[in-house]
Design a protein around this motif. Structure first.
Motif, PDB file in Angstrom:
ATOM      1  N   GLY A   1       0.923  -1.075  -0.010  1.00 56.32           N
ATOM      2  CA  GLY A   1       0.121  -0.058  -0.027  1.00 56.32           C
ATOM      3  C   GLY A   1       0.830   1.508   0.111  1.00 56.32           C
ATOM      4  N   ILE A   2       2.211   1.056   0.341  1.00 55.02           N
ATOM      5  CA  ILE A   2       3.199   2.154   0.217  1.00 55.02           C
ATOM      6  C   ILE A   2       3.057   3.045  -1.250  1.00 55.02           C
ATOM      7  CG2 ILE A   2       5.094   3.372   0.690  1.00 55.02           C
ATOM      8  CD1 ILE A   2       5.617   1.171   2.908  1.00 55.02           C
ATOM      9  N   PRO A   3       2.849   4.344  -1.277  1.00 57.00           N
ATOM     10  CA  PRO A   3       3.018   4.774  -2.753  1.00 57.00           C
ATOM     11  C   PRO A   3       4.424   4.733  -3.352  1.00 57.00           C
ATOM     12  CG  PRO A   3       1.772   6.431  -1.335  1.00 57.00           C
ATOM     13  CD  PRO A   3       2.318   5.234  -0.356  1.00 57.00           C
ATOM     14  N   SER A   4       4.687   4.367  -4.529  1.00 56.29           N
ATOM     15  CA  SER A   4       5.886   4.045  -5.064  1.00 56.29           C
ATOM     16  C   SER A   4       6.937   5.087  -4.976  1.00 56.29           C
ATOM     17  CB  SER A   4       5.823   3.551  -6.401  1.00 56.29           C
ATOM     18  OG  SER A   4       5.245   4.914  -7.281  1.00 56.29           O
ATOM     19  N   VAL A   5       6.415   6.386  -5.070  1.00 56.17           N
ATOM     20  CA  VAL A   5       7.303   7.616  -4.796  1.00 56.17           C
ATOM     21  C   VAL A   5       7.846   7.782  -3.362  1.00 56.17           C
ATOM     22  CG1 VAL A   5       5.452   9.144  -4.233  1.00 56.17           C
ATOM     23  CG2 VAL A   5       7.598  10.059  -5.206  1.00 56.17           C
ATOM     24  N   VAL A   6       7.167   6.949  -2.502  1.00 52.14           N
ATOM     25  CA  VAL A   6       7.551   6.909  -1.175  1.00 52.14           C
ATOM     26  C   VAL A   6       8.730   5.909  -0.906  1.00 52.14           C
ATOM     27  CG1 VAL A   6       7.097   6.214   1.186  1.00 52.14           C
ATOM     28  CG2 VAL A   6       5.487   7.756  -0.017  1.00 52.14           C
ATOM     29  N   ILE A   7       8.569   4.740  -1.795  1.00 49.37           N
ATOM     30  CA  ILE A   7       9.508   3.594  -1.687  1.00 49.37           C
ATOM     31  C   ILE A   7      10.818   4.341  -2.397  1.00 49.37           C
ATOM     32  CG2 ILE A   7       9.893   1.611  -2.930  1.00 49.37           C
ATOM     33  CD1 ILE A   7       7.019   0.752  -2.338  1.00 49.37           C
ATOM     34  N   GLY A   8      10.309   5.037  -3.430  1.00 50.53           N
ATOM     35  CA  GLY A   8      11.714   5.847  -4.220  1.00 50.53           C
ATOM     36  C   GLY A   8      12.518   6.532  -3.203  1.00 50.53           C
ATOM     37  N   LEU A   9      11.754   7.403  -2.405  1.00 49.84           N
ATOM     38  CA  LEU A   9      12.353   8.420  -1.335  1.00 49.84           C
ATOM     39  C   LEU A   9      13.330   7.446  -0.411  1.00 49.84           C
ATOM     40  CD1 LEU A   9      12.406  11.319  -0.250  1.00 49.84           C
ATOM     41  CD2 LEU A   9      10.499  10.710   1.151  1.00 49.84           C
ATOM     42  N   PHE A  10      12.469   6.238   0.225  1.00 43.82           N
ATOM     43  CA  PHE A  10      13.137   5.444   0.999  1.00 43.82           C
ATOM     44  C   PHE A  10      14.658   5.195   0.246  1.00 43.82           C
ATOM     45  CE2 PHE A  10      14.076   0.950   2.010  1.00 43.82           C
ATOM     46  CZ  PHE A  10      14.538   1.088   3.141  1.00 43.82           C
ATOM     47  N   GLY A  11      14.363   4.465  -0.856  1.00 44.53           N
ATOM     48  CA  GLY A  11      15.801   3.877  -1.448  1.00 44.53           C
ATOM     49  C   GLY A  11      16.777   4.941  -1.834  1.00 44.53           C
ATOM     50  N   TYR A  12      16.390   6.240  -2.216  1.00 43.64           N
ATOM     51  CA  TYR A  12      17.145   7.391  -2.180  1.00 43.64           C
ATOM     52  C   TYR A  12      17.997   7.651  -0.790  1.00 43.64           C
ATOM     53  CZ  TYR A  12      19.011  12.111  -2.719  1.00 43.64           C
ATOM     54  OH  TYR A  12      19.917  13.187  -2.674  1.00 43.64           O
TER      55      TYR A  12
END
Lengths: 274, 246
Positions: free
Chosen positions: A109-120
């Motif tokens: 359910g986590i938005p992909s942009v948030v996952i991107g931010l986490f990855g960064y």
């Protein structure tokens, strides 16, 4: 009562028709709009023109998308399959099982942009891995793990519990049973899940924007190189107003690759000799 | 005596399915377990090789195999010694040949000639060889129900168990296939101990040397087949047999 029954039936059939029309319409529209741009030069060339991308091709983006999709598909596939095996065959504690399933649901359910931010934050800033194919692939893996795990769990459940227990009843341990009986039996479903996960990763833009993708680069030679990707290239072409025609061509290529992977996974599973 | 249970109780969660079962099973004999649906026959069978644990069941009391507590035997070794055949034929989605070599390969047999000999030997014992000898590479799922059940029994024999547990193996089969299985079991008892759960009293009478009658998770009566059928000691056994005969 009969009128209600008919209304319900009508709505169900109409829904099916709407979904089919939207799906095929979307595909056909993109193929129609993009096919004029797609030439051999477009497939094997690099972006050219001023501004860059208005001419030339998308080969580095094709390779970047395929590589990031494959790496995240393999990583996600291994982790997803192992998670599914654990949940189905090893996890005896119902509380732990529910906790893991809930965690997967939350992750999904986590938005992909948030996952991107986490990855960064975690990979690029925290661990010091540069914006690269590796960082982006790991971030994509995090995004697709719940997607693959849940599907693989269901895939393994396709094999009857009686088969599993029949194998154990021969004195054969769980590990051997899973590797030699359960996985081959569910191979088609596993490959389909893997294919869907891979194309899901290939189509994602937000998770790779901060972690590895760039506007222009060559084909990545190593894992630590930044790369181009089809969805991000498409985003730039449209967002910067560079070329809508080239964007449709890019979308065309992306859709053909996605279709090819899906079909390949389907037939790989089908032809597996168990 | 090959198997003996001592105050055996089985629980699913807090639900007590089997209550203080004390029985013995004789070597190279067929023992039939009979009783009304839900009386715990299958649960009892599954507890003998600890398959019950795979369904979330827990046991109390003791089960001895050749006077050795089964809890002291590694579970894989135990299931190797006490094989099990389920109600529905569970063939693996492989060829007939791969079904037959699945377990021997795990147990380390790599010689293809020996694997073939093993496969053919047990297919012959199960009375299936003549029917499938030209089609060993055929998917096992394409066999008929009766053939599948005989294949499953043959596959069970490939690990050379001492005891074979059968949970209503003929319940889904017609008369001819049932007769095939029964005659095979009568042959097999020369080399194996057989414990069979059945709803078919006529079948129990035809093939069993001993019969155990169960009701509500307890053993009501056990004895030689003729004694149980002709002069049962307990009125509940008599009632059940009379009811089933009618």
């Amino acid at each position: 009562m009969r009128a209600k029954e008919l209304m319900f039936k009508f709505w169900v059939i109409l829904s099916g028709i709407i979904i089919t029309v939207i799906t095929f319409g979307l595909f056909l529209y993109i193929l129609y709009k993009g096919i004029g741009v797609v030439t051999p030069e477009f497939i094997i060339g690099s972006p050219k023109g001023i501004p860059l991308g208005t001419q030339g091709g998308v080969f580095p983006a094709i390779m970047g998308s395929i590589l990031s999709g494959l790496i995240s598909g393999i990583l996600g596939g291994v982790l997803g399959l192992c998670t599914a095996i654990y949940l189905n065959y090893y996890c005896k504690n119902e509380i732990i099982r529910k906790y893991i399933l809930n965690a997967l649901q939350c992750l999904a359910g986590i938005p992909s942009v948030v996952i991107g931010l986490f990855g960064y934050t975690f990979l690029v800033v925290g661990l010091g891995i540069s914006k690269s194919l590796l960082s982006a692939s790991i971030t994509l893996t995090v995004m697709i793990i719940p997607f693959i795990s849940i599907r693989m769990k269901k895939a393994l459940e396709e094999t009857s519990k009686e088969q599993y227990i029949s194998s154990l009843s021969l004195g054969i341990p769980k590990g051997y049973t899973i590797v030699k009986l359960i996985i081959p039996s569910a191979f088609k479903y596993i490959m389909t899940s893997l294919g869907l996960g891979t194309v899901f990763a290939m189509g994602a833009t937000a998770p790779i924007m901060y972690t590895g993708v760039v506007i222009v680069s060559g084909v990545p030679g190593k894992l630590t190189d930044p790369f181009m990707a089809l969805p991000y290239h498409l985003y730039i072409l449209v967002n910067e107003g560079l070329s809508v025609e080239m964007a449709y061509g890019t979308a065309f290529v992306l859709i053909v690759i996605v279709l090819f992977i899906n079909i390949a996974c389907h037939f790989t599973g089908k032809n597996e000799d168990v | 005596m090959i198997i003996r249970t001592e105050d055996l109780s089985v629980y699913y969660g807090y639900k007590n399915i089997l209550k203080d079962v004390n029985v013995t099973f004789e070597k190279n004999k067929i023992t039939a377990i009979i009783g009304p649906s839900g009386c715990g026959k299958t649960t009892f069978l599954k507890s003998l090789n600890r398959t019950i644990e795979e369904y979330g069941g827990k046991t109390e009391g003791n089960i001895y195999l050749n006077n050795e507590d089964i809890m002291n035997i590694p579970v894989q070794k135990l299931r190797n010694r006490i094989g099990m055949v389920f109600q529905t034929p569970v063939v693996f989605p492989f060829s007939i040949y791969k079904n037959m070599t699945y377990a021997p390969i795990y147990y380390g047999e790599r010689n293809s000639q020996k694997l073939k000999e093993t496969a053919l030997k047990y297919l012959k014992i199960a009375g299936l060889y003549e029917e499938v000898k030209g089609d060993l590479d055929m998917q096992a799922t394409k066999l008929s129900g009766g053939q599948q059940q005989r294949l499953v029994i043959a596959r069970c024999l490939t690990v050379n168990p001492e005891v074979i547990l059968l949970d209503e193996p003929c319940s889904a089969l017609d008369i001819k296939n049932t007769a095939n299985i029964e005659s095979m079991l009568l042959e097999l008892k020369k080399d194996y101990t057989i414990i069979i759960v059945t709803h078919n009293l006529a079948q129990a009478k035809r093939i069993a040397d001993y019969v155990i009658y169960m009701e509500d998770g307890t053993v009501v009566e056990m004895g030689k087949t003729d004694d149980i059928f002709d002069c049962p000691l307990d009125s509940r056994t008599k009632e059940y047999i009379t009811y089933m005969k009618n």
